[in-house]
Design an enzyme around this catalytic site. Structure first.
Site, short mmCIF file in Angstrom:
data_model
loop_
_atom_site.label_atom_id
_atom_site.label_comp_id
_atom_site.label_asym_id
_atom_site.label_seq_id
_atom_site.Cartn_x
_atom_site.Cartn_y
_atom_site.Cartn_z
CE LYS A 11 34.72 37.96 40.49
NZ LYS A 11 33.43 38.67 40.67
CE1 TYR A 51 31.05 36.37 36.17
CE2 TYR A 51 32.97 37.33 35.11
CZ TYR A 51 32.36 36.77 36.23
OH TYR A 51 33.08 36.63 37.39
CG PHE A 59 25.92 43.60 37.27
CD1 PHE A 59 26.66 42.51 36.86
CD2 PHE A 59 24.68 43.37 37.86
CE1 PHE A 59 26.20 41.21 37.03
CE2 PHE A 59 24.21 42.07 38.04
CZ PHE A 59 24.97 41.00 37.62
NE ARG A 87 28.30 30.92 45.11
CZ ARG A 87 28.13 31.96 44.28
NH1 ARG A 87 28.75 31.97 43.09
NH2 ARG A 87 27.40 32.97 44.60
CB THR A 93 27.16 38.59 45.37
OG1 THR A 93 26.74 37.27 45.00
CG2 THR A 93 27.64 39.33 44.14
NE ARG A 104 32.45 37.11 46.14
CZ ARG A 104 31.53 36.54 45.37
NH1 ARG A 104 30.41 36.05 45.91
NH2 ARG A 104 31.71 36.46 44.07
CG ASN A 114 32.66 40.05 44.05
OD1 ASN A 114 33.45 39.80 43.15
ND2 ASN A 114 31.39 39.73 43.99
CG HIS A 117 33.50 33.17 39.12
ND1 HIS A 117 32.22 33.58 38.82
CD2 HIS A 117 33.60 31.87 38.69
CE1 HIS A 117 31.59 32.58 38.21
NE2 HIS A 117 32.40 31.54 38.13
CD GLU A 128 31.24 29.21 35.81
OE1 GLU A 128 30.27 29.98 35.76
OE2 GLU A 128 31.87 28.98 36.86
#
Ligand code: IDP
Ligand code: MG
Length: 140
Positions: A11, A51, A59, A87, A93, A104, A114, A117, A128
């Site tokens: 990100k 998203y 958010f 993950r 998250t 993270r 964070n 993704h 995706e």
């Protein structure tokens, strides 16, 4: 064990701090291969589309503004159980709740910023990956 592919995004907080290499090392140390990768600046509309599943959430606007705020690195990761493995490597998250040693926990600044993704299931991974890459750009 299944060999899977998953979509990862580093990100804008990661590109801003010049830590994309440190994050990629985490993937590689844990047995995931980066089989496609591109640095892009998402438009606001692209972020909203990517998203869209979250469009009713409080958010959503902040998330899309953030994802449009600077360059990101989009990538396809491949490996055994790559979706759940990524993950696990990412952590929760909210960086405050992320397990020690996860990306993270190590690098996340806040629940908004964070750092990474990762796709959350096989169907979302397929959607995706196709959002960003043609099959000819993925070199496993
Ligand atoms: P994930 O990235 O761990 O899969 P999701 O629930 O899919 O988490 O949410 C997508 C992104 O939206 C998160 O990575 C985070 O940046 C942001 N987000 C999720 N929940 C909140 C929240 O409660 N407040 C602010 N941002 C949030
Ligand atoms: Mg998610």
């Amino acid at each position: 064990m299944a060999c899977e592919r998953t979509l990862s995004i580093l990100k804008p907080d990661a590109t801003a701090r010049n830590i994309t290499g440190k994050i990629n090392a985490k993937f590689e140390e844990n047995g995931l291969r980066i089989i496609a990768q591109r640095r892009v600046r998402l438009t606001r509309a692209e972020a909203e589309c990517f998203y869209a599943v979250h469009k009713e959430r409080s958010f959503f606007a902040d998330l899309c503004t953030f994802m449009n705020s600077g360059p990101v690195v989009v990538q396809v990761l491949e490996g055994e159980n790559a979706i759940i493995k990524n993950r696990d490597i990412m952590g929760a998250t909210n960086p405050k709740e992320a397990a020690p040693g996860t990306i993270r926990a190590l690098f996340g600044l806040s629940i908004d910023q964070n750092t990474v993704h990762g796709s959350d299931a096989a169907e979302t991974a397929a959607r995706e990956i196709a959002f960003f890459f043609r099959e000819t750009e993925i070199l496993g």
